[in-house]
Write an enzyme that holds these catalytic residues in place. Structure first.
Site, PDB file in Angstrom:
ATOM      1  N   GLU A  41      29.118   6.721 -31.117  1.00  0.00           N
ATOM      2  CA  GLU A  41      30.277   7.620 -30.998  1.00  0.00           C
ATOM      3  C   GLU A  41      30.064   8.959 -31.703  1.00  0.00           C
ATOM      4  OE1 GLU A  41      31.936   4.507 -33.028  1.00  0.00           O
ATOM      5  OE2 GLU A  41      30.953   3.592 -31.302  1.00  0.00           O
ATOM      6  N   CYS A  72       2.711   6.943 -14.492  1.00  0.00           N
ATOM      7  CA  CYS A  72       2.005   6.403 -13.328  1.00  0.00           C
ATOM      8  C   CYS A  72       0.683   7.159 -13.201  1.00  0.00           C
ATOM      9  CB  CYS A  72       2.886   6.615 -12.096  1.00  0.00           C
ATOM     10  SG  CYS A  72       2.099   6.184 -10.552  1.00  0.00           S
ATOM     11  N   CYS A  99      -8.657   7.283  -1.425  1.00  0.00           N
ATOM     12  CA  CYS A  99      -8.692   5.813  -1.465  1.00  0.00           C
ATOM     13  C   CYS A  99      -9.442   5.307  -0.247  1.00  0.00           C
ATOM     14  CB  CYS A  99      -7.258   5.274  -1.452  1.00  0.00           C
ATOM     15  SG  CYS A  99      -7.168   3.481  -1.647  1.00  0.00           S
ATOM     16  N   CYS A 113      -4.447   2.437   3.978  1.00  0.00           N
ATOM     17  CA  CYS A 113      -3.172   1.871   4.453  1.00  0.00           C
ATOM     18  C   CYS A 113      -2.492   2.843   5.422  1.00  0.00           C
ATOM     19  CB  CYS A 113      -2.251   1.576   3.276  1.00  0.00           C
ATOM     20  SG  CYS A 113      -2.969   0.380   2.147  1.00  0.00           S
ATOM     21  N   CYS A 171       3.220   8.418  -3.758  1.00  0.00           N
ATOM     22  CA  CYS A 171       1.904   8.866  -4.198  1.00  0.00           C
ATOM     23  C   CYS A 171       1.211   9.712  -3.136  1.00  0.00           C
ATOM     24  CB  CYS A 171       1.042   7.689  -4.615  1.00  0.00           C
ATOM     25  SG  CYS A 171       0.449   6.677  -3.268  1.00  0.00           S
TER      26      CYS A 171
HETATM   27  N1  SAH Z   1      -3.591   1.222  -4.406  1.00  0.00           N
HETATM   28  C1  SAH Z   1      -2.637   0.531  -5.186  1.00  0.00           C
HETATM   29  C2  SAH Z   1      -1.890   1.414  -6.157  1.00  0.00           C
HETATM   30  C3  SAH Z   1      -1.503   2.775  -5.671  1.00  0.00           C
HETATM   31  S1  SAH Z   1      -0.329   2.874  -4.361  1.00  0.00           S
HETATM   32  C4  SAH Z   1      -1.668  -0.220  -4.305  1.00  0.00           C
HETATM   33  O1  SAH Z   1      -1.690  -0.021  -3.097  1.00  0.00           O
HETATM   34  O2  SAH Z   1      -0.941  -1.053  -4.848  1.00  0.00           O
HETATM   35  C5  SAH Z   1       1.160   2.627  -5.258  1.00  0.00           C
HETATM   36  C6  SAH Z   1       2.339   2.149  -4.425  1.00  0.00           C
HETATM   37  O3  SAH Z   1       2.850   3.227  -3.612  1.00  0.00           O
HETATM   38  C7  SAH Z   1       1.996   1.004  -3.491  1.00  0.00           C
HETATM   39  O4  SAH Z   1       2.879  -0.087  -3.657  1.00  0.00           O
HETATM   40  C8  SAH Z   1       2.148   1.654  -2.146  1.00  0.00           C
HETATM   41  O5  SAH Z   1       2.473   0.713  -1.191  1.00  0.00           O
HETATM   42  C9  SAH Z   1       3.244   2.677  -2.380  1.00  0.00           C
HETATM   43  N2  SAH Z   1       3.321   3.678  -1.310  1.00  0.00           N
HETATM   44  C10 SAH Z   1       2.316   4.265  -0.635  1.00  0.00           C
HETATM   45  N3  SAH Z   1       2.797   5.100   0.314  1.00  0.00           N
HETATM   46  C11 SAH Z   1       4.147   5.043   0.226  1.00  0.00           C
HETATM   47  C12 SAH Z   1       5.218   5.679   0.934  1.00  0.00           C
HETATM   48  N4  SAH Z   1       4.985   6.564   1.907  1.00  0.00           N
HETATM   49  N5  SAH Z   1       6.491   5.386   0.568  1.00  0.00           N
HETATM   50  C13 SAH Z   1       6.729   4.515  -0.437  1.00  0.00           C
HETATM   51  N6  SAH Z   1       5.768   3.884  -1.149  1.00  0.00           N
HETATM   52  C14 SAH Z   1       4.490   4.146  -0.806  1.00  0.00           C
HETATM   53 FE1  SF4 Z   2      -4.918   3.078  -1.261  1.00  0.00          FE
HETATM   54 FE2  SF4 Z   2      -2.530   4.066  -0.621  1.00  0.00          FE
HETATM   55 FE3  SF4 Z   2      -3.234   1.674   0.252  1.00  0.00          FE
HETATM   56 FE4  SF4 Z   2      -2.706   1.995  -2.374  1.00  0.00          FE
HETATM   57  S1  SF4 Z   2      -1.265   2.213  -0.689  1.00  0.00           S
HETATM   58  S2  SF4 Z   2      -4.453   0.892  -1.435  1.00  0.00           S
HETATM   59  S3  SF4 Z   2      -3.485   4.102  -2.647  1.00  0.00           S
HETATM   60  S4  SF4 Z   2      -4.247   3.602   0.791  1.00  0.00           S
END
Ligand code: SAH
Ligand code: SF4
Length: 357
Positions: free
Chosen positions: A103, A116, A123, A127, A347
Site C-alpha cells: 500500500e 529467449c 535452421c 518447419c 521467432c
Molecule cells: N527450434 C526449436 C526452438 C526455436 S522455435 C523448436 O522448434 O522448438 C521456438 C518456438 O516458436 C517453437 O515452438 C515454434 O514452433 C514457434 N514458432 C515458430 N514459428 C511460429 C509462428 N509463426 N507463430 C507462432 N510460433 C511459432
Molecule cells: Fe527450426 Fe523454426 Fe522449426 Fe524451430 S520451428 S525447428 S527454429 S524451423
C-alpha cells in the site's frame, strides 16, 4: 572473414584458469564479464596492461553488438544482434510478471524476466510454419555467442548480475542441432563465479530430434525440455515439421519418458494451434491420450501469421474450447499470450524485417 576471434565468453572458468597465468586473474576476468558486463578490455581496471594486450590479440570480450531493438507496450523487447562476421540473429527480453508493491508503494517483489536466446543463424529443420526456416541454414552459434546474448540483454536492461533470470532456448535455430555449443553455454551460465543461472532456470525447446533428446538426457545437465509437438498424428506433423519422418511422434514420446526430469517439474509440450489444421476437439482428445502417463504441461500457442504464409491464426473461441477440453481431462494447460504482438512476435520476424529494408 578476417579477424574473427574467439570470445572470452566461450570458456568455462576452469578453461580460463588453465590458459591464463596466474590463474586468479581468470576469476577476476570472470567478474568483469558477468558481474560488470564489460565489453572492452579497457574497462578491466585491476588486470595488468600486459595481460590485457596479450589476451586482446587472441580474444574479444563480448562478440555481439545491438543492431536493432523493438520495444513493445507489454514490456517485451526484441533485439537484433550482430556478430563479428556481420551475421545477425535475435534474442528477446520477456517480462513474465510485473513488480508487486504494497500500500505504501514499496516494492515487495521485483518483476520477473525471461530471455529467449538463439542457437543458430537460420535452421536446418525447415518447419512449414516458421519464418526462420524460410532463410535456410547459415551457421551454428558458438557457445560465447549464446552466452553473450544473455549478458548483452541483462546489461541493456540494467538487470544486476545477481537478479534471477530464466533462459529459454527458443529463438532462432534448433538447439539440439548445435548440442556441443549449447551444452557448453549451459555450463557457462551455471558458473557460480559468473551469472550463476541454475540449470533449473534453463529450458531447451526442441522440434523433436529424439536421438539428441537422449544425448542431452545422458549429459545430465539438469535443464528442462520443451517439445514442439504441434500435431497429434504423424501425417500432419510431417507436413509441419519434415524431419518428423525420421523422428516420429512415438519416438519423441519414448525419448521424453527416458529423459531425467526433476520430480517436481513437468515436461512442456508446445502446441502451435493453426486454424482448420489442428484446432479441433478430435485433436484435443488425441493429445490427451498421447500424453497420458507423462507428467506434462501443454502450452497452446496462437499461430502468428506473416506475409506469404497460407496458415491462419485460430479463433479465440476454438482456442479456449481446446484448452477447456485438455483441462477437463486432467492436463495442465496454458495459452501463450502473444507477447510483443505489436512488434514482430514469433521467432525470425525481426530479422526478416531487416532483410526487407
Ligand atoms: N527450434 C526449436 C526452438 C526455436 S522455435 C523448436 O522448434 O522448438 C521456438 C518456438 O516458436 C517453437 O515452438 C515454434 O514452433 C514457434 N514458432 C515458430 N514459428 C511460429 C509462428 N509463426 N507463430 C507462432 N510460433 C511459432
Ligand atoms: Fe527450426 Fe523454426 Fe522449426 Fe524451430 S520451428 S525447428 S527454429 S524451423
Amino acid at each position: 572473414m578476417n579477424n574473427i576471434k574467439k570470445s572470452l565468453m566461450d570458456f568455462t572458468l576452469e578453461e580460463l584458469q588453465n590458459s591464463i597465468k596466474p590463474s586468479f586473474r581468470a576469476k577476476q576476468i570472470y567478474g568483469w564479464l558477468y558481474h560488470n558486463y564489460a565489453t572492452d578490455f579497457d574497462e578491466m581496471k585491476n588486470i595488468p596492461k600486459a595481460l590485457k594486450e596479450e589476451l586482446s590479440k587472441k580474444y574479444v570480450v563480448n562478440p555481439l553488438k545491438i543492431a536493432n531493438k523493438e520495444v513493445s507496450s507489454d514490456g517485451t523487447i526484441k533485439y537484433l544482434l550482430q556478430m563479428q562476421d556481420g551475421k545477425t540473429m535475435e534474442a528477446v527480453w520477456l517480462k513474465m510478471k510485473d513488480e508487486q508493491k504494497d500500500e505504501d508503494g514499496q516494492i515487495t517483489q521485483e518483476a520477473k524476466y525471461t530471455i529467449c536466446v538463439s542457437t543458430q543463424v537460420g535452421c536446418k529443420v525447415g518447419c512449414a510454419f516458421c519464418l526462420t526456416a524460410k532463410g535456410g541454414f547459415t551457421r551454428d552459434l558458438s557457445a560465447g555467442e549464446i552466452v553473450a546474448q544473455v549478458v548483452t540483454l541483462k546489461k541493456d536492461n540494467k538487470h544486476k548480475h545477481n537478479r534471477k533470470i530464466n533462459i529459454v532456448y527458443m529463438g532462432m535455430g534448433e538447439p539440439l542441432d548445435n548440442l556441443e555449443n549449447l551444452s557448453k553455454a549451459i555450463e557457462i551460465f551455471k558458473e557460480n563465479n559468473g551469472l550463476a543461472i541454475s540449470a533449473k532456470r534453463q529450458t531447451v525447446s526442441t522440434s523433436g530430434l529424439s536421438n539428441k533428446i537422449d544425448r542431452l538426457g545422458e549429459m545430465d545437465l539438469g535443464v528442462h525440455i520443451a517439445i514442439s509437438l504441434h500435431a497429434v498424428d504423424d501425417e500432419l506433423r510431417s507436413e509441419l515439421i519434415p524431419m518428423n519422418k525420421a523422428h516420429n511422434i512415438q519416438s519423441i514420446i519414448d525419448a521424453v519418458k527416458r529423459f531425467p526430469i526433476d520430480t517436481r517439474k513437468r515436461v512442456m509440450f508446445e502446441y502451435l494451434v493453426i486454424k482448420g489444421k489442428n484446432d479441433d476437439l478430435v485433436s484435443a482428445k488425441k493429445l490427451v491420450k498421447l500424453l497420458s502417463g507423462i507428467k506434462a504441461k501443454v502450452n497452446l500457442i496462437y499461430f502468428n501469421p506473416y506475409p506469404g504464409t497460407t496458415y491462419e491464426r485460430p479463433s479465440k473461441d476454438d482456442m479456449i474450447a481446446f484448452a477447456d477440453y485438455l483441462i477437463k481431462h486432467g492436463l495442465l494447460c496454458t495459452i501463450r499470450d502473444s507477447k510483443g504482438m505489436d512488434i514482430s512476435a514469433a521467432c525470425g520476424q525481426l530479422k526478416e524485417k531487416e532483410s526487407n529494408i
